[in-house]
Design a protein around this motif. Sequence first.
Motif, PDB file in Angstrom:
ATOM      1  N   ALA A 182     -84.887 -48.432  20.114  1.00  0.00           N
ATOM      2  CA  ALA A 182     -85.047 -47.032  20.533  1.00  0.00           C
ATOM      3  C   ALA A 182     -85.942 -46.268  19.558  1.00  0.00           C
ATOM      4  CB  ALA A 182     -83.689 -46.367  20.653  1.00  0.00           C
ATOM      5  N   ARG A 183     -85.755 -46.496  18.269  1.00  0.00           N
ATOM      6  CA  ARG A 183     -86.585 -45.829  17.256  1.00  0.00           C
ATOM      7  C   ARG A 183     -88.048 -46.237  17.401  1.00  0.00           C
ATOM      8  NH1 ARG A 183     -85.924 -48.466  11.969  1.00  0.00           N
ATOM      9  NH2 ARG A 183     -87.468 -49.779  12.956  1.00  0.00           N
ATOM     10  N   ASN A 184     -88.287 -47.541  17.539  1.00  0.00           N
ATOM     11  CA  ASN A 184     -89.658 -48.029  17.675  1.00  0.00           C
ATOM     12  C   ASN A 184     -90.327 -47.462  18.916  1.00  0.00           C
ATOM     13  OD1 ASN A 184     -89.161 -49.502  15.398  1.00  0.00           O
ATOM     14  ND2 ASN A 184     -89.317 -51.489  16.363  1.00  0.00           N
ATOM     15  N   LEU A 185     -89.616 -47.454  20.039  1.00  0.00           N
ATOM     16  CA  LEU A 185     -90.198 -46.921  21.267  1.00  0.00           C
ATOM     17  C   LEU A 185     -90.450 -45.423  21.169  1.00  0.00           C
ATOM     18  CD1 LEU A 185     -88.318 -48.884  24.057  1.00  0.00           C
ATOM     19  CD2 LEU A 185     -90.703 -49.102  23.361  1.00  0.00           C
ATOM     20  N   ALA A 186     -89.566 -44.696  20.485  1.00  0.00           N
ATOM     21  CA  ALA A 186     -89.766 -43.256  20.324  1.00  0.00           C
ATOM     22  C   ALA A 186     -91.001 -42.961  19.478  1.00  0.00           C
ATOM     23  CB  ALA A 186     -88.526 -42.620  19.695  1.00  0.00           C
ATOM     24  N   VAL A 187     -91.140 -43.650  18.365  1.00  0.00           N
ATOM     25  CA  VAL A 187     -92.302 -43.443  17.497  1.00  0.00           C
ATOM     26  C   VAL A 187     -93.579 -43.864  18.224  1.00  0.00           C
ATOM     27  CG1 VAL A 187     -93.413 -44.124  15.328  1.00  0.00           C
ATOM     28  CG2 VAL A 187     -90.966 -43.673  15.381  1.00  0.00           C
ATOM     29  N   TYR A 188     -93.512 -44.977  18.950  1.00  0.00           N
ATOM     30  CA  TYR A 188     -94.660 -45.473  19.694  1.00  0.00           C
ATOM     31  C   TYR A 188     -95.073 -44.468  20.774  1.00  0.00           C
ATOM     32  CZ  TYR A 188     -97.595 -49.085  21.830  1.00  0.00           C
ATOM     33  OH  TYR A 188     -98.643 -49.804  22.304  1.00  0.00           O
ATOM     34  N   THR A 189     -94.096 -43.917  21.485  1.00  0.00           N
ATOM     35  CA  THR A 189     -94.372 -42.946  22.546  1.00  0.00           C
ATOM     36  C   THR A 189     -95.011 -41.685  21.988  1.00  0.00           C
ATOM     37  OG1 THR A 189     -92.535 -43.807  23.844  1.00  0.00           O
ATOM     38  CG2 THR A 189     -93.337 -41.622  24.421  1.00  0.00           C
ATOM     39  N   VAL A 190     -94.492 -41.196  20.891  1.00  0.00           N
ATOM     40  CA  VAL A 190     -95.071 -40.010  20.260  1.00  0.00           C
ATOM     41  C   VAL A 190     -96.495 -40.300  19.792  1.00  0.00           C
ATOM     42  CG1 VAL A 190     -94.891 -38.467  18.259  1.00  0.00           C
ATOM     43  CG2 VAL A 190     -92.872 -38.985  19.612  1.00  0.00           C
ATOM     44  N   GLY A 191     -96.718 -41.472  19.220  1.00  0.00           N
ATOM     45  CA  GLY A 191     -98.061 -41.842  18.766  1.00  0.00           C
ATOM     46  C   GLY A 191     -99.057 -41.918  19.907  1.00  0.00           C
ATOM     47  N   VAL A 192     -98.647 -42.511  21.006  1.00  0.00           N
ATOM     48  CA  VAL A 192     -99.541 -42.598  22.164  1.00  0.00           C
ATOM     49  C   VAL A 192     -99.810 -41.208  22.728  1.00  0.00           C
ATOM     50  CG1 VAL A 192     -99.721 -43.453  24.539  1.00  0.00           C
ATOM     51  CG2 VAL A 192     -98.947 -44.977  22.721  1.00  0.00           C
ATOM     52  N   ALA A 193     -98.786 -40.366  22.790  1.00  0.00           N
ATOM     53  CA  ALA A 193     -98.970 -39.002  23.304  1.00  0.00           C
ATOM     54  C   ALA A 193     -99.933 -38.206  22.424  1.00  0.00           C
ATOM     55  CB  ALA A 193     -97.627 -38.287  23.403  1.00  0.00           C
ATOM     56  N   LEU A 194     -99.809 -38.336  21.108  1.00  0.00           N
ATOM     57  CA  LEU A 194    -100.726 -37.651  20.203  1.00  0.00           C
ATOM     58  C   LEU A 194    -102.153 -38.152  20.384  1.00  0.00           C
ATOM     59  CD1 LEU A 194     -98.651 -37.537  16.884  1.00  0.00           C
ATOM     60  CD2 LEU A 194     -99.270 -35.603  18.343  1.00  0.00           C
ATOM     61  N   SER A 195    -102.299 -39.460  20.526  1.00  0.00           N
ATOM     62  CA  SER A 195    -103.638 -40.026  20.715  1.00  0.00           C
ATOM     63  C   SER A 195    -104.270 -39.553  22.020  1.00  0.00           C
ATOM     64  CB  SER A 195    -103.577 -41.551  20.722  1.00  0.00           C
ATOM     65  OG  SER A 195    -103.227 -42.019  19.452  1.00  0.00           O
ATOM     66  N   VAL A 196    -103.481 -39.499  23.079  1.00  0.00           N
ATOM     67  CA  VAL A 196    -104.006 -39.048  24.368  1.00  0.00           C
ATOM     68  C   VAL A 196    -104.403 -37.576  24.287  1.00  0.00           C
ATOM     69  CG1 VAL A 196    -103.354 -38.569  26.763  1.00  0.00           C
ATOM     70  CG2 VAL A 196    -102.821 -40.777  25.742  1.00  0.00           C
ATOM     71  N   ALA A 197    -103.559 -36.754  23.670  1.00  0.00           N
ATOM     72  CA  ALA A 197    -103.889 -35.334  23.525  1.00  0.00           C
ATOM     73  C   ALA A 197    -105.163 -35.159  22.703  1.00  0.00           C
ATOM     74  CB  ALA A 197    -102.724 -34.589  22.874  1.00  0.00           C
ATOM     75  N   GLY A 198    -105.290 -35.912  21.620  1.00  0.00           N
ATOM     76  CA  GLY A 198    -106.493 -35.839  20.805  1.00  0.00           C
ATOM     77  C   GLY A 198    -107.726 -36.296  21.548  1.00  0.00           C
ATOM     78  N   ALA A 199    -107.594 -37.382  22.308  1.00  0.00           N
ATOM     79  CA  ALA A 199    -108.735 -37.884  23.069  1.00  0.00           C
ATOM     80  C   ALA A 199    -109.160 -36.894  24.147  1.00  0.00           C
ATOM     81  CB  ALA A 199    -108.387 -39.230  23.694  1.00  0.00           C
ATOM     82  N   LEU A 200    -108.197 -36.272  24.811  1.00  0.00           N
ATOM     83  CA  LEU A 200    -108.533 -35.262  25.817  1.00  0.00           C
ATOM     84  C   LEU A 200    -109.235 -34.063  25.174  1.00  0.00           C
ATOM     85  CD1 LEU A 200    -105.357 -35.332  28.081  1.00  0.00           C
ATOM     86  CD2 LEU A 200    -107.652 -36.132  28.672  1.00  0.00           C
ATOM     87  N   GLY A 201    -108.793 -33.687  23.983  1.00  0.00           N
ATOM     88  CA  GLY A 201    -109.451 -32.600  23.270  1.00  0.00           C
ATOM     89  C   GLY A 201    -110.861 -32.957  22.846  1.00  0.00           C
ATOM     90  N   LEU A 202    -111.044 -34.190  22.374  1.00  0.00           N
ATOM     91  CA  LEU A 202    -112.378 -34.627  21.964  1.00  0.00           C
ATOM     92  C   LEU A 202    -113.321 -34.715  23.157  1.00  0.00           C
ATOM     93  CD1 LEU A 202    -111.455 -37.391  19.383  1.00  0.00           C
ATOM     94  CD2 LEU A 202    -112.512 -35.184  18.882  1.00  0.00           C
ATOM     95  N   ALA A 203    -112.785 -35.061  24.320  1.00  0.00           N
ATOM     96  CA  ALA A 203    -113.614 -35.178  25.524  1.00  0.00           C
ATOM     97  C   ALA A 203    -113.884 -33.827  26.172  1.00  0.00           C
ATOM     98  CB  ALA A 203    -112.928 -36.093  26.530  1.00  0.00           C
ATOM     99  N   GLY A 204    -113.196 -32.806  25.719  1.00  0.00           N
ATOM    100  CA  GLY A 204    -113.403 -31.477  26.279  1.00  0.00           C
ATOM    101  C   GLY A 204    -112.585 -31.204  27.527  1.00  0.00           C
ATOM    102  N   ALA A 205    -111.634 -32.070  27.848  1.00  0.00           N
ATOM    103  CA  ALA A 205    -110.802 -31.875  29.033  1.00  0.00           C
ATOM    104  C   ALA A 205    -109.738 -30.804  28.801  1.00  0.00           C
ATOM    105  CB  ALA A 205    -110.144 -33.188  29.438  1.00  0.00           C
ATOM    106  N   VAL A 206    -109.312 -30.636  27.570  1.00  0.00           N
ATOM    107  CA  VAL A 206    -108.387 -29.560  27.199  1.00  0.00           C
ATOM    108  C   VAL A 206    -109.034 -28.766  26.080  1.00  0.00           C
ATOM    109  CG1 VAL A 206    -106.283 -30.748  27.924  1.00  0.00           C
ATOM    110  CG2 VAL A 206    -107.097 -31.034  25.608  1.00  0.00           C
ATOM    111  N   GLU A 207    -108.633 -27.543  25.944  1.00  0.00           N
ATOM    112  CA  GLU A 207    -109.275 -26.665  24.963  1.00  0.00           C
ATOM    113  C   GLU A 207    -108.576 -26.773  23.610  1.00  0.00           C
ATOM    114  OE1 GLU A 207    -110.385 -21.979  24.534  1.00  0.00           O
ATOM    115  OE2 GLU A 207    -110.184 -22.843  26.526  1.00  0.00           O
TER     116      GLU A 207
END
Length: 66
Positions: free
Chosen positions: A13-38
């Motif tokens: 559960a701990r590993n999946l939680a940390v992994y999920t948060v990491g993927v979510a942060l990466s996706v948010a960052g990538a969307l910001g870098l691509a200009g899809a979110v402000e």
Amino acid sequence: MTMFESVNVPSLARNLAVYTVGVALSVAGALGLAGAVELSLIVSGALFVAGLAAVLVVHEYMGGPF
């Protein structure tokens, strides 16, 4: 013995939680870098790198997500 009998549930559960948060942060960052979110370039880059670091920590130091 099945796979589910040999799995440490709190560790999984701990590993999946940390992994999920990491993927979510990466996706948010990538969307910001691509200009899809402000988001500013600095915030987007920081989110992306932090997310990748979290995923790397799960894989290298916590034995993978599963």
